[in-house]
Design an enzyme around this catalytic site. Structure first.
Site, PDB file in Angstrom:
ATOM      1  N   ASP A   1      41.182  45.417  38.522  1.00 31.29           N
ATOM      2  CA  ASP A   1      42.115  44.575  39.344  1.00 31.29           C
ATOM      3  C   ASP A   1      42.816  43.786  38.238  1.00 31.29           C
ATOM      4  O   ASP A   1      42.488  43.218  37.249  1.00 31.29           O
ATOM      5  CB  ASP A   1      41.157  43.435  39.958  1.00 31.29           C
ATOM      6  N   ASP A   2      44.313  44.181  38.158  1.00 33.26           N
ATOM      7  CA  ASP A   2      45.321  43.825  37.441  1.00 33.26           C
ATOM      8  C   ASP A   2      45.253  44.162  35.832  1.00 33.26           C
ATOM      9  O   ASP A   2      45.533  43.693  35.003  1.00 33.26           O
ATOM     10  CB  ASP A   2      45.417  42.394  37.641  1.00 33.26           C
TER      11      ASP A   2
ATOM     12  N   CYS B   1      48.127  44.324  44.706  1.00 33.60           N
ATOM     13  CA  CYS B   1      46.772  44.662  45.179  1.00 33.60           C
ATOM     14  C   CYS B   1      46.685  45.498  46.593  1.00 33.60           C
ATOM     15  O   CYS B   1      46.275  46.681  46.622  1.00 33.60           O
ATOM     16  CB  CYS B   1      46.017  43.467  45.022  1.00 33.60           C
TER      17      CYS B   1
ATOM     18  N   HIS C   1      40.516  43.596  50.277  1.00 26.66           N
ATOM     19  CA  HIS C   1      41.780  43.347  50.421  1.00 26.66           C
ATOM     20  C   HIS C   1      42.443  43.859  51.363  1.00 26.66           C
ATOM     21  O   HIS C   1      43.868  44.274  51.274  1.00 26.66           O
ATOM     22  CB  HIS C   1      42.346  43.384  49.071  1.00 26.66           C
TER      23      HIS C   1
ATOM     24  N   ASP D   1      44.266  48.925  40.259  1.00 26.25           N
ATOM     25  CA  ASP D   1      45.224  48.901  41.261  1.00 26.25           C
ATOM     26  C   ASP D   1      46.733  48.636  41.177  1.00 26.25           C
ATOM     27  O   ASP D   1      47.493  48.879  41.765  1.00 26.25           O
ATOM     28  CB  ASP D   1      44.596  47.951  42.461  1.00 26.25           C
ATOM     29  N   ASN D   2      47.045  48.161  39.812  1.00 25.50           N
ATOM     30  CA  ASN D   2      48.493  48.014  39.750  1.00 25.50           C
ATOM     31  C   ASN D   2      48.234  47.334  38.017  1.00 25.50           C
ATOM     32  O   ASN D   2      47.510  47.079  37.471  1.00 25.50           O
ATOM     33  CB  ASN D   2      49.112  47.034  40.377  1.00 25.50           C
TER      34      ASN D   2
END
Length: 522
Positions: free
Chosen positions: A38-39, A78, A141, A288-289
Site C-alpha cells: 500500500d503506497d 488505491c 477497498h 497499488d500505486n
C-alpha cells in the site's frame, strides 16, 4: 466454460487414479500468492537502489526470481488499482472512478456507497472453478456495504478491513473502521486493534503474517490449491510497525514498516520452502500505486528517479516495484523489461491455474508467463487514467501526456504537494492543462524523470505521436465506461455531505450540475 472444463479434467484424473485404473495422478494446480503493498514506491527496496538496503528478504526474492523495473499500477490511487488487479480491467471499465469532476481521483471512504459491481468476474471467483481455496488478508477497498463483501465475490475467507486504517473517529457522526473475520466484525481499528498515532505502534502486520502462515498450512494439509491475496497497509499513512521494529530503520517510521513487511514476507517464503511447495507456488510482489510524497519522508516512501507520486499520472504515481518468484519455473536472477501492469496479475494467475480469462468482456491484463518463463517481450500500451480522464499513454519507450495536473493551487497553497521539490515548468501544473492536440512526449529511457519533452518539430516526436495516436484512437473507439461507483453521496444516504452539498439530492450528479467544492478531495 473453459474454467469448468479445466477443473473437471483435473478432478477426473484424481478420481480415475483413486479407482486404481492406472492413470497418472494429475499434479495439484500451482498455488498463487499475490503480495500487494500500500503506497510503496519504486525506490523503496534495496534491489531498486534504496541506499539503506533494509529489505533483505525482498532483495533475496528478486535474486531468486525476476525483477520488473517497468511495472505499473492501473491508477494512482488505491481503490481503482485494486479493482483492476482482481478484474484484469481498467478502472474506467468497472466503474471505479467518479464523475463528480474532470480528472478527479476517488476511492471508497465511508461516505462513498458504491463498490465492485456484481457483473464483474473477480479472480477468486474464477479460480474457485478450478478447485482453489482463496483468502484475502488485509485491505479490501472495493466497497464497504454488504453486497460488496469479499465473500460475495469469490473469496472463501477474509481477515482484514473494507477500508484503510484512518482514524480514530468519534464513533458518533462517523464510526471507527471495522475489522472482519469472514462475515463477522471482530473489532475496529483504534479499539480492539489499537494503533498508537504518537508512537506508530501496532501489531497488525504481525497478525496479517500469522493469518497468511495459518492459511497456507491449512490448505497444504488439505492438499487443496490456494490463492492468497495478502494486501497489507502498514506503509499507508499513518504508518505503523510493531514494537520490535519501531526505531530499527535508518528511514524513520516508514522504514520500520517496510522492514517489518520484508521480515514477514521472508517468513511466508520460508514456510513455502519448508512445506516443500515453493516450486508449486507462483508468488508476485508489487504495490497499488506510487509512494505518497505528501507524507514523506517520515510517513511516505521513495519513487526513485521518477516524477511526483501518488495521485498523479507521472511515473512516480504509477510505476511500481515488482518481483515474480517461482523456484524451478522462473529463472533466477533475471530482469524483464516487459511493460507490465497490475491488471496482468489477473490474466497471469488464471494462466498459472490453466484457465482462460472471460471472453464476454474486454480484458486489459496480459499473460506475463511468456515473459517470465521464456523471456519474451510483448508490445503493449500503458494507459494512465485519473478518474474518468485518459491523462497519458506509454508505448515502448515513449510517454505522451494529453493532460497534466498535480493538484489545485488552492490545495498547494495550503501545503498539499504531490511533487515536493520537483517543480517542472509546464509539466507539474496546478491547473488542468490540456495537450490533446500536441501532447507532451518524453523518452522514458533517456529521461525517466519526465523533465525534457521532445521537440514537437523533431522526426522522433512525429513518429512517436503517430504510433501513440493510433493506439489511443482504437482504445477510445471501443471503450465502454462502467457506471461510476465512486461518486460522493450526501446525507440522504449516509447522513453526511460535504459542506454546501446538503440539498443536492441523493447522489451527486456529473460535473455540470455539481458545485466544484462538492467533489471528493483530489
Amino acid at each position: 466454460m473453459a474454467a469448468v472444463a479445466a477443473a473437471t479434467r483435473w478432478q477426473l484424473l484424481l478420481v480415475l487414479s483413486a479407482a486404481g485404473l492406472g492413470v497418472t495422478l494429475a499434479p495439484q494446480p500451482p498455488n498463487i500468492l499475490l503480495l500487494l503493498m500500500d503506497d510503496m514506491g519504486w525506490g523503496d527496496l534495496g534491489v531498486y537502489g534504496e541506499p539503506s538496503r533494509e529489505t533483505p528478504n525482498l532483495d533475496q526474492m528478486a535474486a531468486e526470481g525476476m525483477l520488473f523495473p517497468n511495472f505499473y499500477a492501473a491508477n494512482p490511487l488505491c481503490s481503482p488499482s485494486r479493482a483492476a488487479l482482481l478484474t484484469g480491467r481498467l478502472p474506467i471499465r468497472t466503474g471505479f472512478y467518479t464523475s463528480n469532476g474532470h480528472a478527479r481521483n476517488a476511492y471508497t471512504p465511508q461516505e462513498v456507497v458504491g463498490g465492485i459491481p456484481d457483473s464483474e468476474h473477480l479472480l477468486p471467483e474464477l479460480l474457485r472453478t478450478a478447485g482453489y481455496a482463496s483468502k484475502i488478508v488485509g485491505k479490501w477497498h472495493l466497497g464497504h456495504r454488504p453486497q460488496f463483501h469479499p465473500l460475495k465475490h469469490g473469496f472463501d475467507e477474509w481477515f482484514g478491513s473494507p477500508n484503510c486504517h484512518f482514524g480514530p473517529y468519534d464513533n458518533k457522526a462517523r464510526p471507527n473502521i471495522p475489522v472482519y473475520r469472514d462475515w463477522e466484525m471482530v473489532g475496529r481499528y483504534y479499539e480492539e486493534f489499537p494503533i498508537n498515532l504518537r508512537t506508530g505502534e501496532a501489531n497488525l502486520t504481525q497478525i496479517y503474517v500469522q493469518e497468511a502462515l495459518d492459511f497456507i498450512k491449512g490448505q497444504q494439509a488439505a492438499r487443496r490449491p490456494f490463492f492468497l491475496y495478502w494486501a497489507v497497509d502498514a506503509t499507508h499513512a499513518p504508518v505503523y510497525a510493531s514494537r520490535p521494529f519501531l526505531g530499527s530503520s535508518q528511514r524513520g517510521r516508514y522504514g520500520d514498516a517496510v522492514r517489518e513487511i520484508d521480515a514477514g514476507i521472508g517468513r511466508v517464503l520460508r514456510l513455502l520452502q519448508d512445506l516443500g511447495v515453493a516450486e508449486n507456488t507462483f508468488v508476485f510482489f508489487t504495490s497499488d500505486n506510487g509512494a505518497a510524497l505528501i507524507s514523506a519522508p517520515k510517513q511516505g516512501g521513495s519513487n526513485g528517479p521518477f516524477l511526483c507520486g501518488k495521485q498523479t499520472t507521472f511515473e512516480g504515481g504509477m510505476r511500481e516495484p515488482a518481483i515474480a518468484w517461482w523456484p524451478g519455473r522462473i529463472p533466477a536472477g533475471q530482469v524483464s523489461h516487459q511493460l507490465g501492469s497490475i491488471m496482468d496479475l489477473f490474466t497471469t494467475s488464471l494462466s498459472v491455474a490453466g484457465l482462460e480469462p472471460p471472453s464476454d468482456r474486454a480484458i486489459d491484463g496480459l499473460d506475463l508467463l511468456p515473459a517470465m518463463l521464456q523471456g519474451r517481450l510483448m508490445d503493449r500500451p500503458i494507459f494512465y487514467y485519473r478518474g474518468n480522464t485518459l491523462m497519458a499513454v506509454t508505448l515502448g519507450q515513449y510517454k505522451a501526456h494529453f493532460w497534466t495536473w498535480t493538484n489545485s493551487w488552492e490545495e498547494f497553497r495550503q501545503g498539499v504537494d504531490f511533487c515536493p521539490g520537483q517543480n517542472i515548468s509546464g509539466v507539474t501544473t496546478h491547473t488542468q492543462e490540456e495537450h490533446t492536440k500536441l501532447p507532451l512526449i518524453f523518452h522514458l529511457g533517456r529521461d525517466p524523470g519526465e523533465r525534457y519533452p521532445l521537440s514537437v518539430a523533431s522526426t522522433e516526436y512525429l513518429d512517436a505521436l503517430h504510433r501513440i495516436t493510433s493506439v489511443v484512437q482504437q482504445h477510445q473507439e471501443t471503450l465502454v465506461p462502467g457506471q461510476p461507483q465512486l461518486n460522493v453521496c450526501n446525507q440522504a444516504v449516509m447522513n453526511w455531505a460535504p459542506p454546501g452539498c446538503e440539498k443536492l439530492g441523493k447522489c451527486l450528479e456529473p460535473p455540470e450540475s455539481v458545485p466544484e467544492k462538492c467533489s471528493w478531495p483530489h
